[in-house]
Design a protein around this motif. Structure first.
Motif, short mmCIF file in Angstrom:
data_model
loop_
_atom_site.label_atom_id
_atom_site.label_comp_id
_atom_site.label_asym_id
_atom_site.label_seq_id
_atom_site.Cartn_x
_atom_site.Cartn_y
_atom_site.Cartn_z
N UNK A 167 0.82 -1.21 0.00
CA UNK A 167 0.00 0.00 0.00
C UNK A 167 0.85 1.26 0.00
N UNK A 168 2.16 1.09 0.12
CA UNK A 168 3.07 2.24 0.11
C UNK A 168 3.85 2.26 -1.20
N UNK A 169 3.73 3.36 -1.94
CA UNK A 169 4.45 3.55 -3.19
C UNK A 169 5.73 4.30 -2.85
N UNK A 170 6.85 3.59 -2.78
CA UNK A 170 8.12 4.17 -2.34
C UNK A 170 8.83 4.87 -3.49
N UNK A 171 8.18 5.90 -4.02
CA UNK A 171 8.73 6.68 -5.12
C UNK A 171 8.62 8.16 -4.79
N UNK A 172 9.53 8.95 -5.32
CA UNK A 172 9.45 10.40 -5.14
C UNK A 172 8.40 10.97 -6.10
N UNK A 173 7.96 12.18 -5.82
CA UNK A 173 7.00 12.83 -6.70
C UNK A 173 7.61 13.09 -8.07
N UNK A 174 8.90 13.32 -8.11
CA UNK A 174 9.60 13.51 -9.39
C UNK A 174 9.55 12.22 -10.22
N UNK A 175 9.77 11.08 -9.57
CA UNK A 175 9.71 9.80 -10.27
C UNK A 175 8.30 9.52 -10.79
N UNK A 176 7.31 9.75 -9.95
CA UNK A 176 5.92 9.52 -10.36
C UNK A 176 5.59 10.39 -11.57
N UNK A 177 6.03 11.64 -11.53
CA UNK A 177 5.77 12.56 -12.65
C UNK A 177 6.38 12.03 -13.94
N UNK A 178 7.58 11.49 -13.86
CA UNK A 178 8.23 10.93 -15.05
C UNK A 178 7.46 9.74 -15.59
N UNK A 179 6.98 8.90 -14.68
CA UNK A 179 6.30 7.68 -15.10
C UNK A 179 4.95 7.96 -15.76
N UNK A 180 4.29 9.05 -15.38
CA UNK A 180 2.98 9.33 -15.96
C UNK A 180 3.02 10.47 -16.96
N UNK A 181 4.23 10.96 -17.28
CA UNK A 181 4.36 11.99 -18.31
C UNK A 181 3.79 13.34 -17.90
#
Length: 220
Positions: A167-181
């Motif tokens: 239930x924990x997504x161990x990613x930074x907001x920068x990484x998430x932004x890259x993954x979803x464009x």
């Protein structure tokens, strides 16, 4: 070592001659790539990467330095777009980075090309593998072009939670932004909205999902 892996990965393996199986193994090597390492860029024929552990990210880069994630590769996946000499119909540049410390088996692009010219089944396998990834690419484009930001973020968090069984997504907001464009600022604002609605909790450790049912409904 390579033969036991290739026997599971390549459906054509048993149809190759002993000499050709040896040739493929002799032109393969195992390598560990540190997090952030670029494995492939541009139209170079870096070879085919089979992920033994870790995670890779394939993406395209714009002239102004913005990138869009095409797909991610995890244990057991193979990247064929890095072997452009085998798939000569691929005319756009793709980059591949290690998004965490990753161990891969690398099969030489020139050796793979030589074998694909000799065995049609190898070329068919390479094309089918690439085509399967294009469905991922089209899904990414569909999200970017037609879906709202809250739905895109909800889909990503839901899918990542299912993939990691956490239930924990161990990613930074920068990484998430890259993954979803998207941009980090946009992701940050949307996560604040999700947090205010009691759907997630944001901390230095990442994003913790509090209400999976509401997140799932947003993703639908």
């Amino acid at each position: 070592m390579f033969e036991s892996v290739y026997k599971k990965v390549f459906p054509f393996w048993d149809d190759l001659s002993d000499n050709d199986r040896s040739f493929i193994c002799e032109n393969s090597y195992k390598k560990t790539f540190a997090k952030g390492t670029n494995l492939h860029s541009g139209s170079d024929c870096s070879g085919a990467f089979f992920v033994c552990s870790g995670s890779l990210r394939a993406y395209i880069l714009s002239e102004d330095g913005k990138d869009v994630t095409l797909y991610r590769l995890h244990k057991g996946d193979m990247c064929m777009l890095s072997a452009s000499c085998v798939l000569q119909s691929i005319t756009f540049d793709v980059a591949v980075d290690a998004e965490e410390d990753s161990e891969c088996i690398v099969l030489s692009g020139t050796a793979f090309k030589q074998m694909s010219e000799q065995y049609p089944d190898i070329r068919i396998f390479a094309l089918e593998t690439a085509v399967s990834r294009f469905s991922d690419v089209m899904w990414v484009m569909q999200q970017i072009l037609f879906m709202s930001m809250d739905k895109r973020l909800a889909i990503f968090l839901h899918d990542e939670s299912a993939r990691t069984s956490s239930d924990t997504i161990a990613l930074t907001q920068e990484q998430i932004a890259k993954y979803i464009g998207s941009a980090r600022e946009v992701v940050s604002r949307m996560l604040k909205y999700f947090a205010a609605e009691g759907i997630v909790e944001v901390s230095r450790k990442g994003v913790h999902i509090l209400d999976k049912e509401r997140l799932r409904k947003l993703a639908l």
